[in-house]
Design a protein around this motif. Sequence first.
Motif, mmCIF file in Angstrom:
data_model
loop_
_atom_site.group_PDB
_atom_site.id
_atom_site.type_symbol
_atom_site.label_atom_id
_atom_site.label_comp_id
_atom_site.label_asym_id
_atom_site.label_seq_id
_atom_site.Cartn_x
_atom_site.Cartn_y
_atom_site.Cartn_z
ATOM 1 N N TYR A 1 0.821 -1.210 0.000
ATOM 2 C CA TYR A 1 0.000 0.000 0.000
ATOM 3 C C TYR A 1 0.857 1.262 0.000
ATOM 4 C CZ TYR A 1 -4.264 -2.603 0.923
ATOM 5 O OH TYR A 1 -5.337 -3.448 0.812
ATOM 6 N N ALA A 2 0.365 2.283 -0.669
ATOM 7 C CA ALA A 2 0.898 3.627 -0.482
ATOM 8 C C ALA A 2 0.352 4.177 0.826
ATOM 9 C CB ALA A 2 0.491 4.524 -1.647
ATOM 10 N N VAL A 3 1.061 5.144 1.396
ATOM 11 C CA VAL A 3 0.649 5.767 2.654
ATOM 12 C C VAL A 3 0.321 7.227 2.381
ATOM 13 C CG1 VAL A 3 1.359 6.431 4.978
ATOM 14 C CG2 VAL A 3 2.009 4.189 4.067
ATOM 15 N N MET A 4 -0.892 7.631 2.749
ATOM 16 C CA MET A 4 -1.335 9.001 2.551
ATOM 17 C C MET A 4 -1.595 9.653 3.906
ATOM 18 S SD MET A 4 -4.711 10.389 0.492
ATOM 19 C CE MET A 4 -4.200 9.674 -1.076
ATOM 20 N N THR A 5 -1.137 10.897 4.064
ATOM 21 C CA THR A 5 -1.373 11.647 5.289
ATOM 22 C C THR A 5 -1.819 13.065 4.930
ATOM 23 O OG1 THR A 5 0.785 12.740 5.599
ATOM 24 C CG2 THR A 5 0.622 10.407 6.244
ATOM 25 N N GLY A 6 -2.037 13.865 5.979
ATOM 26 C CA GLY A 6 -2.342 15.274 5.780
ATOM 27 C C GLY A 6 -1.128 16.106 5.444
ATOM 28 N N GLY A 7 0.053 15.468 5.373
ATOM 29 C CA GLY A 7 1.252 16.132 4.889
ATOM 30 C C GLY A 7 1.945 17.045 5.871
ATOM 31 N N GLY A 8 1.419 17.174 7.081
ATOM 32 C CA GLY A 8 1.990 18.097 8.054
ATOM 33 C C GLY A 8 3.044 17.447 8.928
ATOM 34 N N PRO A 9 3.364 18.100 10.050
ATOM 35 C CA PRO A 9 4.344 17.562 10.989
ATOM 36 C C PRO A 9 3.724 16.509 11.908
ATOM 37 C CG PRO A 9 3.560 19.694 11.739
ATOM 38 C CD PRO A 9 2.913 19.443 10.405
ATOM 39 N N GLY A 10 4.458 16.127 12.952
ATOM 40 C CA GLY A 10 3.929 15.214 13.953
ATOM 41 C C GLY A 10 3.707 13.805 13.436
ATOM 42 N N ALA A 11 2.539 13.240 13.775
ATOM 43 C CA ALA A 11 2.226 11.869 13.373
ATOM 44 C C ALA A 11 2.191 11.725 11.859
ATOM 45 C CB ALA A 11 0.888 11.449 13.978
ATOM 46 N N MET A 12 1.779 12.784 11.161
ATOM 47 C CA MET A 12 1.750 12.739 9.695
ATOM 48 C C MET A 12 3.159 12.606 9.135
ATOM 49 S SD MET A 12 -1.153 15.675 9.048
ATOM 50 C CE MET A 12 -0.530 16.761 10.344
ATOM 51 N N GLU A 13 4.074 13.402 9.655
ATOM 52 C CA GLU A 13 5.467 13.313 9.238
ATOM 53 C C GLU A 13 6.020 11.917 9.506
ATOM 54 O OE1 GLU A 13 8.609 16.377 10.450
ATOM 55 O OE2 GLU A 13 9.142 14.624 11.656
ATOM 56 N N ALA A 14 5.693 11.363 10.675
ATOM 57 C CA ALA A 14 6.189 10.037 11.039
ATOM 58 C C ALA A 14 5.723 8.984 10.049
ATOM 59 C CB ALA A 14 5.733 9.689 12.453
ATOM 60 N N ALA A 15 4.451 9.028 9.670
ATOM 61 C CA ALA A 15 3.928 8.044 8.719
ATOM 62 C C ALA A 15 4.570 8.203 7.347
ATOM 63 C CB ALA A 15 2.411 8.169 8.627
ATOM 64 N N ASN A 16 4.736 9.433 6.892
ATOM 65 C CA ASN A 16 5.412 9.658 5.612
ATOM 66 C C ASN A 16 6.853 9.166 5.670
ATOM 67 O OD1 ASN A 16 3.503 12.633 5.319
ATOM 68 N ND2 ASN A 16 3.361 10.920 3.899
ATOM 69 N N LYS A 17 7.514 9.403 6.771
ATOM 70 C CA LYS A 17 8.899 8.956 6.951
ATOM 71 C C LYS A 17 8.985 7.430 6.915
ATOM 72 C CE LYS A 17 12.822 9.551 10.171
ATOM 73 N NZ LYS A 17 13.000 8.180 10.716
ATOM 74 N N GLY A 18 8.071 6.767 7.631
ATOM 75 C CA GLY A 18 8.071 5.310 7.636
ATOM 76 C C GLY A 18 7.851 4.738 6.251
ATOM 77 N N ALA A 19 6.971 5.374 5.473
ATOM 78 C CA ALA A 19 6.703 4.900 4.116
ATOM 79 C C ALA A 19 7.932 5.032 3.229
ATOM 80 C CB ALA A 19 5.527 5.665 3.515
ATOM 81 N N VAL A 20 8.607 6.175 3.297
ATOM 82 C CA VAL A 20 9.797 6.405 2.480
ATOM 83 C C VAL A 20 10.908 5.419 2.848
ATOM 84 C CG1 VAL A 20 11.683 8.023 2.017
ATOM 85 C CG2 VAL A 20 9.318 8.829 2.004
ATOM 86 N N GLU A 21 11.144 5.253 4.138
ATOM 87 C CA GLU A 21 12.233 4.375 4.583
ATOM 88 C C GLU A 21 11.957 2.909 4.260
ATOM 89 O OE1 GLU A 21 12.807 5.391 8.685
ATOM 90 O OE2 GLU A 21 14.149 7.061 8.178
ATOM 91 N N ALA A 22 10.669 2.565 4.078
ATOM 92 C CA ALA A 22 10.317 1.194 3.695
ATOM 93 C C ALA A 22 10.303 1.020 2.176
ATOM 94 C CB ALA A 22 8.955 0.822 4.275
#
Length: 263
Positions: free
Chosen positions: A108-129
């Motif tokens: 799956y792709a990971v979609m967030t609200g693009g902001g900091p905090g938990a959104m940043e963490a999810a985007n970071k996890g997706a990129v690193e994976a």
Amino acid sequence: MGSDHISSTSFDALPDPARRKGSVVLRREQAKIRQADEFLFEAPRDTKFVHSDPWRVLRIQSEFIEGFGTLAELGPTICVFGSARTHRGSEEYGQAEYIARLLVEQGYAVMTGGGPGAMEAANKGAVEAGGTSVGLGIELPFETGLNEWVDLGINFRYFFARKTMFLKYSQGFIVLPGGFGTLDELFEALTLVQTQKVTNFPIVLFGTTFWGPLVDWIRNTLIAQGTVSSSDIDLFHLTDDPEEAVKWATAYRPEVPTGPGEA
């Protein structure tokens, strides 16, 4: 969605390699995608028109066109929501990263609200994976833009256009602890599922300590007073286990058309 300024990156200070396509930001692998020619629009000479409701309608239309055109071929996607005030190094930040990694491992792709905090963490996890990291930002006076881990990003002016993209281009939500914005997105999804505007749409509440009192209120107040049906408690799943959260969120995978002319 929150007011904490946690190292997010503005559109005018993007790390290389990055490309811009109007309001769309492309980084890393996404930046290698060939883009269509850019269209230049001249501002109307009569500036009164740009403050009129008809002009706003055109801007709203452009946001939908931008979103539909950018996300139409995204593929299976899960939204991860949570507070912009979640701090780096916190347990919740690490959980968001881990959940995103698990989603990428499931294709799956990971979609967030693009902001900091938990959104940043999810985007970071997706990129690193090694997965696709998507961020749909919103124009706010106290936010500085999309976080640096968003590879495919769109900034919206209007909340309702942005929320349409979340629901149209994802197959489920995982909702971490958050504030008003997170609650808004959660109850928007619950309402659409309850009224059968969207179907087969898993919603996972992650964090029993945080979400438990809300679930109790739904059960002991809303259901008890008959303002919602007893079956509505089954519209979401509550858990503290990242693996269980991902399993529930990915329980429904739509069929992807493989041939020309298929809808």
